[in-house]
Write a protein that holds these residues in place. Structure first.
Motif, PDB file in Angstrom:
ATOM      1  N   TRP A  35       0.405  -1.126  -0.183  1.00  0.00           N
ATOM      2  CA  TRP A  35      -0.150   0.241   0.324  1.00  0.00           C
ATOM      3  C   TRP A  35       0.265   1.107  -0.150  1.00  0.00           C
ATOM      4  O   TRP A  35       0.375   2.708   0.119  1.00  0.00           O
ATOM      5  CB  TRP A  35      -0.945   0.016   0.976  1.00  0.00           C
ATOM      6  N   GLY A  38      -0.422   4.071  -2.703  1.00  0.00           N
ATOM      7  CA  GLY A  38      -1.228   4.601  -2.076  1.00  0.00           C
ATOM      8  C   GLY A  38      -1.385   5.925  -0.678  1.00  0.00           C
ATOM      9  O   GLY A  38      -1.820   6.796  -0.571  1.00  0.00           O
ATOM     10  N   TYR A  41       0.100   9.228  -2.392  1.00  0.00           N
ATOM     11  CA  TYR A  41      -0.467   9.772  -2.874  1.00  0.00           C
ATOM     12  C   TYR A  41      -1.350  11.161  -1.683  1.00  0.00           C
ATOM     13  O   TYR A  41      -0.931  11.503  -1.701  1.00  0.00           O
ATOM     14  CB  TYR A  41      -1.418   8.843  -3.722  1.00  0.00           C
TER      15      TYR A  41
END
Length: 137
Positions: A35, A38, A41
């Motif tokens: 992850w 993600g 981001y």
């Protein structure tokens, strides 16, 4: 790649420290490696993506992510404190995250073990059939 600056950048930008790999970022952030892009981001961390191009019917090549070192170090305290909104099963410091990591590793190990067992059973059957056919008149 990770250590090459973008074309057209100034000379001083070429002297910055190299971008960090996923392994290096996983050591700094309490986040499961899967992850990291993600979370980057969500934390406004610059990410370079290398690979992942389509190979047609053969799928896609592996994707590697590289993270800007200044952004990673800036975001590390915010991620550790929990001020960045990250689902609990993405983190390595929560019961949900540890449980997800445990079951993911366990299922992979069971799948590999079953594959090897099926492979060995097939080999034994082939060898047994060969020995049987050689001994029968």
């Amino acid at each position: 790649m990770a250590h090459t600056p973008d074309p057209g950048t100034s000379k001083s930008a070429h002297e910055e420290e190299p971008w960090l790999s996923s392994d290096e970022v996983a050591r700094l952030w309490p986040v499961r490696k899967l992850w990291l892009p993600g979370v980057a981001y969500r934390a406004d961390v610059r990410v370079r993506r290398v690979g992942g191009e389509s190979r047609g019917t053969w799928g896609a090549e592996p994707t590697f992510h590289y993270f800007h070192p200044g952004d990673v170090h800036r975001a590390a305290p915010a991620i550790a404190e929990g001020s960045v909104d990250i689902p609990s099963d993405w983190r390595t410091d929560t019961p949900d995250g540890r449980r997800a990591e445990f079951w993911g590793v366990l299922s992979a190990r069971v799948a590999v073990t079953l594959f090897i067992a099926v492979l060995l059973c097939g080999l034994c059957l082939i060898l047994g059939a060969g020995i049987f056919l050689l001994t029968v008149d």
